[in-house]
Design a protein around this motif. Structure first.
Motif, short mmCIF file in Angstrom:
data_model
loop_
_atom_site.label_atom_id
_atom_site.label_comp_id
_atom_site.label_asym_id
_atom_site.label_seq_id
_atom_site.Cartn_x
_atom_site.Cartn_y
_atom_site.Cartn_z
N GLU A 11 40.15 39.82 37.36
CA GLU A 11 38.58 39.63 36.81
C GLU A 11 37.81 39.29 37.96
OE1 GLU A 11 39.36 37.24 33.47
OE2 GLU A 11 39.86 38.82 32.11
N ASP A 12 38.23 38.14 38.72
CA ASP A 12 37.55 37.72 39.87
C ASP A 12 37.57 38.60 41.10
OD1 ASP A 12 39.59 36.63 41.20
OD2 ASP A 12 39.29 34.68 40.89
N ARG A 13 38.50 39.69 41.05
CA ARG A 13 38.61 40.85 42.13
C ARG A 13 39.09 39.83 43.34
NH1 ARG A 13 33.74 45.05 41.65
NH2 ARG A 13 34.24 45.57 39.56
N SER A 14 39.90 38.73 43.10
CA SER A 14 40.59 38.02 44.19
C SER A 14 42.18 38.73 44.62
CB SER A 14 40.71 36.62 44.16
OG SER A 14 41.46 36.31 42.93
N HIS A 15 42.55 39.52 43.79
CA HIS A 15 44.01 40.00 43.90
C HIS A 15 43.87 41.02 45.27
CE1 HIS A 15 47.28 42.36 42.97
NE2 HIS A 15 47.93 41.45 42.04
N ASP B 20 52.80 41.08 33.94
CA ASP B 20 52.74 39.74 34.38
C ASP B 20 51.68 39.18 35.31
OD1 ASP B 20 53.70 41.27 36.44
OD2 ASP B 20 55.49 39.91 36.65
N VAL B 21 50.74 40.14 35.76
CA VAL B 21 49.92 39.58 36.69
C VAL B 21 48.84 38.74 36.03
CG1 VAL B 21 48.18 41.55 35.80
CG2 VAL B 21 48.01 40.73 38.22
N ALA B 22 48.28 37.85 37.04
CA ALA B 22 47.29 36.77 36.48
C ALA B 22 45.97 37.52 36.05
CB ALA B 22 47.02 35.70 37.67
N LEU C 118 40.70 47.27 48.46
CA LEU C 118 39.48 48.12 48.18
C LEU C 118 38.33 47.70 48.60
CD1 LEU C 118 41.29 49.93 46.35
CD2 LEU C 118 39.52 49.89 44.90
N LYS C 119 37.92 46.46 48.59
CA LYS C 119 36.84 45.66 49.22
C LYS C 119 36.71 46.06 50.77
CE LYS C 119 36.11 41.91 46.09
NZ LYS C 119 36.24 40.37 45.88
N ALA C 120 37.83 45.78 51.30
CA ALA C 120 37.81 46.25 53.00
C ALA C 120 37.47 47.60 53.24
CB ALA C 120 39.18 45.64 53.64
N PHE D 165 32.62 47.50 44.95
CA PHE D 165 33.56 46.47 44.79
C PHE D 165 33.38 45.06 45.45
CE2 PHE D 165 35.82 51.01 44.74
CZ PHE D 165 35.50 51.16 43.18
N ALA D 166 32.72 45.50 46.62
CA ALA D 166 32.51 44.19 47.58
C ALA D 166 31.42 43.46 46.81
CB ALA D 166 32.63 44.65 48.86
N ASP D 167 31.33 42.31 47.19
CA ASP D 167 30.33 41.09 46.75
C ASP D 167 30.03 40.27 47.82
OD1 ASP D 167 28.74 39.11 45.80
OD2 ASP D 167 30.05 38.49 44.36
N LEU D 168 28.69 40.67 48.55
CA LEU D 168 28.51 40.02 49.65
C LEU D 168 28.46 38.51 49.57
CD1 LEU D 168 25.54 42.38 50.89
CD2 LEU D 168 27.65 42.41 51.64
#
Length: 687
Positions: A200-204, A193-195, A210-212, A642-645
């Motif tokens: 896809e945009d890694r905002s979850h 049920d996850v959006a 993970l980015k942090a 993973f992170a995007d500057l």
């Protein structure tokens, strides 16, 4: 490293992918997900959906037109669908016999003319549905998804994923409420049920955690290498009153800009300390970095030490050499000092002579290419190493130059220069271990360069413009992206352009310069152009950096859509160096469809809209990501996975603030965090 002879093919493939530790497997995240948690009816499906259906085979035959293929028709009770297999085995044909119930998964095409799937996956119908989305991992041909899924889950179960964040830090950032183990478990097997958009945009929130973690590992390793360097020692180099530094300032035929004076003072302060300087000097094309480097070298030489300047190409090294000789040799002569020149194309006799000057210390300054770091080059006492266009050199090359200092436990001061300004987020992340000085103004007398985008179909107009410039006594660059014809890219090469321009401009000397030419030939062509006898220089990008011909007023860049933004900006900086009005023409080819790609359009638009190197660099980072700026600096070191500057600046600022506190108060947690994320790769960050 395990003995690979005893390993199976999939195990060897895993090691090639860098999946050696349990934590590596746990951090090997899916590229995308497949939804095998539900069965859909064909009547409810939409064109382009990747759907899972259960249906009965109603027909199965081999067709030979337009090519051999297996055609299978299935019916799920709501509609029918044709399955096409262009490569198949008898066992597959048997498994899809008429009357068999199968569960299929694939992309649905068609709709109005009837549904079809090409090469769907299938298995017998029935059995339990998946409880979570099925991950699809980055892999290689010898590593099946099923094997990798099992290995990843095993690694995830065994890896130590205990929290390395100091107590109380996650409360400051809302998205970090997820623990690392929870975040990884979720990303490997998300709930149905996850959006999907948040994955896809890694905002979850799982992605945010993970980015942090990744950004904190990067900040910690950079800060640690900076602190470790502070424990090393370098000679304290101070300018003497009425010494070489002051004499050079007095002898220069121009006044320094305020920005040049400011960065010169920053460098002088660093040199006066006995901690190794590790400074990046950045300044836009033509901002006068060479003179700042010369003043730094004068301080080192005044204190009785040698300086070395290494540039990536012979042409650029020679530009520096000519300028430095002009400024320094008159001041060196009374002291019995020389400027030495070292390059790969030197004759043996000249090279031997130069090596002797370097070893004796008579060569107070050594200028050259990679030749400067070769084993046989022995400095008497290297105190300052200067690397120009530092992103063109690898980690090993920078370390080799620093290793030229013989004194144990000491290393030379290091000044790196770049004409590609580094955007703020990059300076905060990949360059966090460097001190950065910026020359943010151009010397007076520079004329703004007008940039025009012109379609390739209007080449004749460009030739006319060249003719007009030559009639006014001006000179012109014409840059081509490739040296020789390639079957893949049908480009007009430099040789063909040279012939066409020579024919179109009778009586005009048109030169050709490319990287395959022998060094003496390149030198001869450049000296004719620099001396003004040659009016047009057709070249590949060997003239990108460092060429200084004030009389050149027009730069034509052919197939501009194929160049990177920073490279286009560098090339444009070759004109506008004198008082004449200058222009840069970006000739672009729209391709067969008459359309430019989105990225190419964004690059050319940025070039036409701004001449500010920092704005260009910011847009380049947006368009291309960090690789362009880092070049070989990060050889072997981790680019952010993973992170995007561009979007995670708040997390970068959080990690930057936390890193020093963590090293000071939670050293063991910091060490564990770096080891988890970087393994042995953190060593590369120290160069």
């Amino acid at each position: 490293m395990p003995d690979t002879k005893a390993l199976s093919e999939p195990q060897k493939a895993m090691i090639r992918l860098g999946l050696a530790r349990d934590i590596d497997l746990a951090l090997h995240l899916p590229l995308r997900y497949e939804d095998e948690t539900r069965i859909v009816k064909l009547r409810d499906a939409r064109e382009g959906d990747v759907a899972q259906i259960e249906a009965t085979v109603t027909a199965c035959e081999i067709a030979y037109r337009p090519r051999r293929q297996l055609l299978v028709t299935v019916d799920d009770g709501s509609d029918t669908c044709v399955l096409r297999f262009f490569s198949f085995y008898p066992s597959q044909q048997k498994a899809l016999a008429v009357g068999t119930r199968v569960r299929l998964r694939g992309e649905l095409k068609g709709g109005f003319l009837g549904w079809q799937m090409i090469h769907p996956s299938f298995k017998p119908a029935g059995g339990e549905l998946a409880a979570a989305l099925t991950p699809v991992y980055p892999t290689s041909a010898t590593l099946p998804q099923a094997y990798l899924r099992k290995a990843v889950l095993g690694g995830l179960g065994r890896a130590d994923l205990s929290d390395t964040f100091p107590p109380g830090v996650t409360e400051a950032l809302r998205p970090l409420v997820w623990a690392l183990r929870e975040a990884l478990a979720f990303l490997h097997q998300p709930a149905p049920d996850v959006a999907m958009a948040t994955l896809e945009d890694r905002s979850h929130p799982a992605w945010q955690r993970l980015k942090a973690e990744e950004l904190l590992a990067q900040q910690l390793s950079q800060l640690l290498s900076k602190r470790e360097r502070a424990d090393l020692r370098s000679p304290a180099l101070r300018a003497r009153p009425q010494g070489l530094h002051e004499q050079l300032l007095a002898a220069l035929p121009f006044k320094l800009t305020a920005a040049q004076r400011r960065v010169g003072e920053e460098i002088a302060r660093d040199l006066a300390r006995n901690i190794p300087m590790h400074r990046l000097l950045q300044g836009d094309v033509g901002s006068g970095k060479t003179v700042v480097a010369a003043l730094a070298a004068a301080i080192a030489i005044d204190a009785g030490w040698q300086g070395a300047l290494m540039a990536p190409t012979e042409i650029l090294a020679e530009q520096h050499f000519r300028k430095l000789i002009g400024w320094l040799e008159p001041l060196f002569a009374p002291r019995g000092l020389r400027v030495a020149w070292l390059t790969g194309s030197q004759k043996k006799k000249e090279r031997t002579e130069m090596l002797a000057l370097v070893a004796s210390g008579e060569a107070a300054l050594v200028v050259g290419t990679h030749a400067v770091i070769q084993e046989q080059v022995q400095f008497k006492n290297l105190g300052l190493a200067i690397i120009d266009e530092q992103h063109r050199f690898g980690v090993a090359q920078r370390l080799a130059l620093r290793a030229k200092m013989k004194e144990a436990g000491q290393e030379p001061h290091l000044l790196m220069m770049s004409a590609t300004p580094i955007p703020r987020t990059l300076a905060m992340s990949y360059y966090a271990d460097l001190d950065v000085s910026t020359i943010d103004e151009l010397p007076p007398g520079r004329t703004p360069v007008v940039t025009k985008l012109i379609a390739d179909s209007r080449r004749d107009e460009v030739t006319e413009r060249i003719r007009a410039q030559i009639a006014q006594g001006r000179q012109v660059y014409w840059v081509c992206p490739l040296i020789e014809e390639s079957e893949a890219l049908d480009l007009t090469n430099a040789t063909a352009t040279h012939e066409a321009l020579s024919a179109a401009l009778p009586g005009v000397m048109v030169g050709l310069l490319h990287s395959r030419m022998p060094a003496p030939e390149k030198k001869a062509v450049m000296s004719l152009f620099t001396g003004g006898q040659m009016s047009v220089l057709v070249s590949t990008t060997v003239i990108e950096v460092g060429v200084d011909v004030p009389n050149a007023s027009l730069m034509v860049i052919e197939h501009a859509e194929r160049f990177g933004l920073s490279q286009l900006h560098q090339l444009r900086g070759r004109v506008g160096r004198g008082a004449a009005a200058s222009a840069c023409i970006l000739l672009y080819s729209a391709g067969d469809a008459g359309r430019l790609g989105e990225t190419a359009r964004a690059r050319l638009k940025a070039m036409a809209e701004t001449a500010d190197g920092f704005e260009i660099a910011r847009r380049d980072l947006e368009i291309r990501g960090p690789g362009e700026f880092l070049g070989a600096r990060q050889s072997g070191a981790p680019l952010l996975r993973f992170a995007d500057l561009a979007v995670d600046t708040h997390l970068l600022e959080w990690a930057r603030e936390l890193a020093p506190m963590m090293l000071d108060r939670h050293a063991q947690l910091a060490e564990k965090h770096i080891a988890r994320w970087l393994g042995g790769k953190s060593e590369y960050l120290k160069a």
